[in-house]
Enzyme design. Structure first.
Site, PDB file in Angstrom:
ATOM      1  N   GLU A  40       0.871  -1.162   0.000  1.00 45.25           N
ATOM      2  CA  GLU A  40       0.000   0.000   0.000  1.00 45.25           C
ATOM      3  C   GLU A  40       0.917   1.224   0.000  1.00 45.25           C
ATOM      4  O   GLU A  40       1.822   1.307   0.828  1.00 45.25           O
ATOM      5  CB  GLU A  40      -0.890   0.011   1.255  1.00 45.25           C
ATOM      6  CG  GLU A  40      -1.869   1.157   1.201  1.00 45.25           C
ATOM      7  CD  GLU A  40      -2.757   1.291   2.440  1.00 45.25           C
ATOM      8  OE1 GLU A  40      -2.721   0.406   3.313  1.00 45.25           O
ATOM      9  OE2 GLU A  40      -3.482   2.303   2.499  1.00 45.25           O
ATOM     10  N   ARG A 267       4.975 -13.084   9.423  1.00 49.54           N
ATOM     11  CA  ARG A 267       5.685 -11.832   9.180  1.00 49.54           C
ATOM     12  C   ARG A 267       7.093 -11.922   9.707  1.00 49.54           C
ATOM     13  O   ARG A 267       7.362 -12.672  10.632  1.00 49.54           O
ATOM     14  CB  ARG A 267       5.049 -10.670   9.941  1.00 49.54           C
ATOM     15  CG  ARG A 267       3.619 -10.455   9.828  1.00 49.54           C
ATOM     16  CD  ARG A 267       3.179  -9.351  10.792  1.00 49.54           C
ATOM     17  NE  ARG A 267       3.622  -8.034  10.374  1.00 49.54           N
ATOM     18  CZ  ARG A 267       2.997  -7.313   9.450  1.00 49.54           C
ATOM     19  NH1 ARG A 267       1.933  -7.776   8.854  1.00 49.54           N
ATOM     20  NH2 ARG A 267       3.438  -6.129   9.130  1.00 49.54           N
ATOM     21  N   LYS A 277       4.570   0.278   9.620  1.00 53.86           N
ATOM     22  CA  LYS A 277       4.658   1.618   9.054  1.00 53.86           C
ATOM     23  C   LYS A 277       4.144   2.659  10.037  1.00 53.86           C
ATOM     24  O   LYS A 277       4.672   3.761  10.110  1.00 53.86           O
ATOM     25  CB  LYS A 277       3.859   1.676   7.751  1.00 53.86           C
ATOM     26  CG  LYS A 277       4.647   1.145   6.566  1.00 53.86           C
ATOM     27  CD  LYS A 277       3.860   1.274   5.272  1.00 53.86           C
ATOM     28  CE  LYS A 277       3.060   0.021   5.028  1.00 53.86           C
ATOM     29  NZ  LYS A 277       2.445  -0.033   3.703  1.00 53.86           N
TER      30      LYS A 277
HETATM   31  P1  ATP Z   1       2.833  -2.544   7.939  1.00 55.52           P
HETATM   32  O1  ATP Z   1       2.172  -3.332   9.018  1.00 55.52           O
HETATM   33  O2  ATP Z   1       4.292  -2.394   8.117  1.00 55.52           O
HETATM   34  O3  ATP Z   1       2.152  -1.256   7.669  1.00 55.52           O
HETATM   35  P2  ATP Z   1       1.464  -3.683   5.795  1.00 55.52           P
HETATM   36  O4  ATP Z   1       1.172  -5.118   5.745  1.00 55.52           O
HETATM   37  O5  ATP Z   1       0.333  -2.796   6.140  1.00 55.52           O
HETATM   38  O6  ATP Z   1       2.731  -3.436   6.677  1.00 55.52           O
HETATM   39  P3  ATP Z   1       1.631  -3.435   2.991  1.00 55.52           P
HETATM   40  O7  ATP Z   1       2.056  -2.274   2.195  1.00 55.52           O
HETATM   41  O8  ATP Z   1       0.217  -3.826   2.945  1.00 55.52           O
HETATM   42  O9  ATP Z   1       2.069  -3.125   4.471  1.00 55.52           O
HETATM   43  O10 ATP Z   1       2.566  -4.672   2.699  1.00 55.52           O
HETATM   44  C1  ATP Z   1       2.891  -5.150   1.421  1.00 55.52           C
HETATM   45  C2  ATP Z   1       3.197  -6.606   1.490  1.00 55.52           C
HETATM   46  O11 ATP Z   1       4.277  -6.847   2.380  1.00 55.52           O
HETATM   47  C3  ATP Z   1       2.014  -7.371   2.012  1.00 55.52           C
HETATM   48  O12 ATP Z   1       1.882  -8.561   1.264  1.00 55.52           O
HETATM   49  C4  ATP Z   1       2.379  -7.653   3.446  1.00 55.52           C
HETATM   50  O13 ATP Z   1       1.777  -8.825   3.912  1.00 55.52           O
HETATM   51  C5  ATP Z   1       3.892  -7.787   3.359  1.00 55.52           C
HETATM   52  N1  ATP Z   1       4.519  -7.472   4.634  1.00 55.52           N
HETATM   53  C6  ATP Z   1       4.371  -6.356   5.367  1.00 55.52           C
HETATM   54  N2  ATP Z   1       5.078  -6.432   6.507  1.00 55.52           N
HETATM   55  C7  ATP Z   1       5.701  -7.635   6.501  1.00 55.52           C
HETATM   56  C8  ATP Z   1       6.586  -8.316   7.402  1.00 55.52           C
HETATM   57  N3  ATP Z   1       6.983  -7.767   8.548  1.00 55.52           N
HETATM   58  N4  ATP Z   1       7.023  -9.544   7.045  1.00 55.52           N
HETATM   59  C9  ATP Z   1       6.655 -10.096   5.882  1.00 55.52           C
HETATM   60  N5  ATP Z   1       5.834  -9.522   4.995  1.00 55.52           N
HETATM   61  C10 ATP Z   1       5.350  -8.304   5.294  1.00 55.52           C
HETATM   62 MG    MG Z   2      -1.397  -3.794   4.634  1.00 57.01          MG
END
Ligand code: ATP
Ligand code: MG
Length: 570
Positions: A40, A267, A277
């Site tokens: 995102e 994760r 984030k």
């Molecule tokens: P955050 O919690 O850091 O905001 P998010 O999941 O909201 O992360 P996205 O931009 O939606 O952020 O993430 C893009 C991709 O990266 C998604 O497929 C998400 O599942 C993966 N992702 C995010 N954080 C991790 C992590 N710590 N380990 C593995 N994959 C991750």
């Molecule tokens: Mg997300």
């Protein structure tokens, strides 16, 4: 078989790759393997995202004909910015992945998604609800209590279609109506209790501008975007496990065929840092770090600035592997990856972090000689360089002791030590500041017969220390970094004071008066060096000026933390 040859495939077949192997063996998806990396655009990528990118792009590379798109999951216009889109693209490229012509935005599917929603209304699978936000929450029930059906749930298809059209046309205020899937308000899985598909939001979108005032929700958008792109395996993190029934439900509701398969993995969590984030944003906004690219941040921008290479990050992601078990990976694992990557390729130089002046009293005043030093002790192909040597030098303050213990093999009154690639020198005098008593200068004599560092009489000199020539050395600012947090798991340790109190107050130490040998003079672009005996350092690409470099310590030579925690009994 639609798989690549064995020699290119990773030795370890994690459960996701095993699953794909099995799908291919069963002839599913006509042998296609299509994944996506779906950030995102509401922040910068961190090392957790790298795990996901390595998995998705990695799989596409490993399987013959495999494809992976970079898809921006941009359904929340108020939080998203083009700035983030650009930085994410840059980071993915930097990691070494190529999406080819598969750059996608969920927002470019808005029209198709709208059509899917209309079709769902027509088949009685979606309805417009006009409960207030509070009422919606109240009707939702809890984990232990079922939800209640809305009084608007029985609206006719015609009425729903009319209202949904008018929602799109901008006739209603934010929050006055939503479109919901008609599933089951009594479901034990709260995600299945008539989830919202669309909300009204009069907000401009970075990609679609003012074209829309209704925006689709993540769950509805994600599975259908996967379907539109022909994704076969939709890999996401574990918190989406409870959303999988909904993922499947939407696909069935629109008669998607073939259906993408959602598979969850754990994760990445790293010790002594945070990985969301939202929390990283707090660190930036509250001024605890200098920005998203602060070298202490676990962001790719920060790690890159600190001197991490894409190879080391990919190696790390491969080593930690992919499982369904939640855990916290030791920071030491990451640090070993960058050490191993830099060791064979970082040129060696001499840099003195905390200089102490040394005068070679029997060396001719005004004389400068050029000594020769290999750029890498184990790799002659990396060549050698000239090291100027003269009467006044700098050594590391901690390499001198007035009254050392017997095992101190460095410089001390009356002791002889080797200056790396130069001469054997013996300390003959120590000058102190009259007021403070601080040592300001050390006098040594050198043995002219020991050029290069070896005594012709074969006498043994145990200690070798690094040095630079005072006249030709460059003054540099060196920034030493340590863990950002004092505690291993800041999120778990957090209390109502927030995580401010958990920050490591010594996470950065700035040494403005360091000295480096002149061979690094031109380094204004990020280049990694090993400062002999000190660690790996990278030229800071933002604050360095030609002739006035700033160095970030990427990592020490050894895992000093492992030693510290062992000493503490940890
Ligand atoms: P955050 O919690 O850091 O905001 P998010 O999941 O909201 O992360 P996205 O931009 O939606 O952020 O993430 C893009 C991709 O990266 C998604 O497929 C998400 O599942 C993966 N992702 C995010 N954080 C991790 C992590 N710590 N380990 C593995 N994959 C991750
Ligand atoms: Mg997300």
């Amino acid at each position: 078989m639609n798989q690549q040859s064995d020699n290119q495939r990773p030795v370890v077949r994690d459960f996701i790759r095993q699953r794909i192997d099995a799908d291919l063996a069963a002839g599913k998806n006509d042998g296609r393997v299509v994944t996506r990396f779906p950030p995102e655009p509401n922040g910068y990528l961190h090392i957790g995202h790298a795990k996901s990118a390595c998995l998705n792009f990695g799989i596409a590379e490993e399987y013959q004909g495999g494809l992976c798109s970079l898809r921006f999951d941009d359904t929340n216009p108020t939080k998203e910015k083009l700035e983030y889109v650009e930085s994410i693209k840059e980071d993915v490229r930097w990691l070494g992945f190529d999406w080819g012509d598969r750059l996608r935005h969920a927002s470019s599917y808005f029209e198709q998604l709208y059509e899917f929603a209309v079709a769902m209304i027509e088949s009685g699978k979606a309805y417009v609800d006009s409960l207030s936000g509070d009422e919606l929450r109240e009707h939702r029930g809890t984990l232990t209590e079922p939800g209640r059906e809305s009084r608007y749930r029985r609206r006719s298809v015609e009425e729903n279609l009319g209202l949904f059209k008018r929602m799109r046309a901008g006739e209603f205020a934010d929050g006055s109506h939503v479109l919901r899937a008609k599933i089951d308000m009594a479901s034990p899985n709260v995600n299945m209790r008539d989830p919202v598909m669309y909300r009204i939001m009069h907000a401009a979108h970075p990609m679609t501008g003012d074209a829309w005032c209704i925006y689709p929700m993540y769950d509805f958008t994600h599975c259908l975007s996967d379907y539109i792109e022909g994704v076969t395996h939709s890999l996401c993190t574990l918190e989406f496990e409870d959303h999988r029934p909904l993922y499947d439900w939407y696909l069935i509701a629109v008669n998607a065929n073939p259906r993408p398969q959602q598979i969850e993995f754990s994760r990445l969590n790293l010790s002594y840092t945070v990985m969301s984030k939202r929390l990283l944003n707090t660190l930036v906004n509250d001024g605890h770090v200098s920005g998203w690219d602060d070298p202490r941040m676990p962001t790719l921008k920060g790690m890159r600035r600190r001197g991490y290479t894409p190879e080391s990050i990919r190696d790390f992601c491969q080593r930690i592997g992919v499982t369904k078990k939640d855990n916290v990976v030791e920071m030491g694992v990451l640090e070993n990856c960058i050490r191993e990557d830099l060791d064979p390729r970082a040129p060696r130089v001499m840099g003195v972090l905390r200089p102490l002046k040394v005068v070679i009293v029997n060396y001719p005043e005004g004389q400068v000689e050029q000594l020769e030093a290999p750029n890498h002790p184990k790799d002659p192909s990396m060549g050698s360089r000239k090291l100027p040597f003269s009467r006044v030098l700098y050594i590391e303050r901690e390499d001198f002791m007035q009254s050392p213990p017997s095992k101190f093999y460095r410089l001390a009154p009356g002791r002889e030590v080797r200056l790396r690639y130069a001469y054997l020198v013996t300390c003959v005098d120590v000058l102190r500041d009259e007021q403070s008593g601080e040592i300001v200068e050390v006098h040594c004599s050198y043995d002219p017969e020991t050029r290069g560092g070896n005594a012709p009489d074969g006498r043994k000199v145990k200690g070798t220390i690094h040095w630079v020539c005072a006249k030709s050395a460059l003054t540099a600012e060196v920034r030493l970094y340590d863990r950002l947090f004092r505690v291993e798991n800041p999120v778990a340790a957090q209390d109502d004071k927030g995580f401010e109190s958990l920050l490591n107050p010594d996470s950065i130490e700035v040494l403005p008066e360091a000295r480096v040998e002149p061979s690094v003079k031109d380094a204004a672009v990020p280049t990694s060096y090993q400062f002999e005996r000190q660690g790996y350092f990278c030229v800071d690409g933002i604050d360095s000026r030609p002739g006035a470099p700033v160095f970030n310590r990427t990592v020490t030579l050894r895992d000093t933390w492992a030693k510290v925690s062992k000493a503490r009994g940890g």
